[in-house]
Design an enzyme around this catalytic site. Structure first.
Site, PDB file in Angstrom:
ATOM      1  N   ASP A   1      53.752  32.415  32.397  1.00  0.00           N
ATOM      2  CA  ASP A   1      54.992  31.824  32.231  1.00  0.00           C
ATOM      3  C   ASP A   1      55.232  31.647  30.698  1.00  0.00           C
ATOM      4  O   ASP A   1      56.470  31.123  30.581  1.00  0.00           O
ATOM      5  CB  ASP A   1      54.836  30.692  32.840  1.00  0.00           C
ATOM      6  CG  ASP A   1      53.935  29.752  32.660  1.00  0.00           C
ATOM      7  OD1 ASP A   1      52.797  30.051  32.503  1.00  0.00           O
ATOM      8  OD2 ASP A   1      54.052  28.550  32.572  1.00  0.00           O
ATOM      9  N   HIS A   2      54.709  32.069  30.068  1.00  0.00           N
ATOM     10  CA  HIS A   2      54.833  31.875  28.331  1.00  0.00           C
ATOM     11  C   HIS A   2      55.043  33.186  27.472  1.00  0.00           C
ATOM     12  O   HIS A   2      55.415  33.039  26.174  1.00  0.00           O
ATOM     13  CB  HIS A   2      54.035  30.785  27.788  1.00  0.00           C
ATOM     14  CG  HIS A   2      53.707  29.541  28.201  1.00  0.00           C
ATOM     15  ND1 HIS A   2      54.447  28.359  27.606  1.00  0.00           N
ATOM     16  CD2 HIS A   2      53.440  29.046  29.558  1.00  0.00           C
ATOM     17  CE1 HIS A   2      54.286  27.287  28.310  1.00  0.00           C
ATOM     18  NE2 HIS A   2      53.803  27.625  29.428  1.00  0.00           N
TER      19      HIS A   2
END
Length: 310
Positions: free
Chosen positions: A63-64
């Site tokens: 998610d990063h």
């Protein structure tokens, strides 16, 4: 300086929140902190522009970072020629290389990946630097602090003109630059008309982390602290187990550091429609300057009030 929140969700996207991404625009320069899935579309949607020279990766959870390949490919399609640097924690270079090359092509423009540990100065630029911060997550991770240099003290024009008899002109510029000047048979020293140095601004981005002392130290008197606030009080034990923070913990850390504002981000999907709950818990610890960031929200970071330019 303007901070635009491109993604404020924790772990997975929602209809309201994209995965992690924060754009900082400082005097025409654009710095991107994390790049979750869909970040490039958020950049288009919120008008931040693509002219990014540095991407700062807090850690390698999807998610990063899953937005990096698409963003780099789009830059290539747009005939980018300027170099791009990606700054990430130690031990992550090979994984980043694999992620970027997943489609079989590497960008045609120069691409540099740096690996960094806590306390490194990863970007030493004109007027500011970006430093890494030790954080505590379930993998190799870092936070980042953008710290501006002190500014020249305020020029006292009234003293220069009325008391010393110096007319506006080149001598003002020299004195403000720290050079003495000759006037009416005497040497005028800069400190006679220039006040003490004025602090620049500091923005801290924690990435995913437990509340830790290194982030607190880096956030002392920070103008804006952007901190992990994945959970509310009801999931405090889960926050500890997964290497995240609660909103109240983020508020307590910001209060101890004396930060001026606190932006809560990386919000768990279980609090969809309940962001006010997290905000309330953080404010109990920090005060009304805490807020839950939302996608597309742009926050201006002025110079401190007591040193504001006239």
């Amino acid at each position: 300086m303007r901070v635009t929140f491109l993604g404020t969700s924790g772990a997975v996207p929602t209809t309201e929140r994209n995965p992690s991404g924060v754009m900082v625009r400082r005097e025409g320069e654009r710095l991107l902190f994390d790049c979750g899935e869909g970040t490039q579309r958020q950049m288009m949607h919120f008008g931040t522009g693509f002219d990014v020279a540095h991407i700062f990766v807090s850690h390698m959870h999807g998610d990063h970072v899953l937005g990096i390949p698409g963003l780099l490919q789009t830059m290539d399609f747009n005939d980018r020629e300027d170099p791009l640097a990606i700054h990430a924690p130690h031990g992550t270079r090979s994984r980043l290389e694999e992620l970027i090359s997943a489609t079989g092509d590497r960008p045609s423009y120069p691409l540099r990946i740096t690996q960094n540990g806590p306390g490194d100065v990863v970007l030493d630029a004109e007027g500011y630097e970006v430093r890494t911060i030790e954080t505590e997550h379930r993998t190799q991770s870092l936070g980042f602090a953008l710290v501006e240099d002190d500014r020249t003290g305020r020029f006292d024009r009234e003293t220069a003109e009325n008391e010393l008899g110096i007319e506006p002109g080149p001598k003002y510029s020299k004195l403000h630059a720290g050079e003495p000047v000759e006037h009416d048979g005497r040497t005028i020293q800069p400190e006679e008309v220039v006040g003490p140095p004025r602090p620049g601004r500091t923005v801290v981005y924690s990435g995913d982390t437990r509340p830790v002392e290194a982030v607190r130290r880096a956030s002392e008197d920070a103008d804006l602290l952007i901190h992990d606030a994945t959970f509310a009080d009801d999931r405090a034990e889960r926050a500890r187990g997964t290497g995240h923070s609660t909103a109240r913990e983020a508020g307590s850390l910001a209060a101890e550091a004396g930060a001026k504002r606190l932006a809560l981000t990386h919000i768990s999907t279980r609090y969809a429609g309940q962001a006010d709950r997290l905000e309330a818990e953080a404010r109990e610890a920090f005060g009304d300057a805490a807020f839950v960031a939302s996608d597309g929200q742009a926050v201006d970071v002025p110079y401190p009030d007591d040193t504001r330019d006239e």
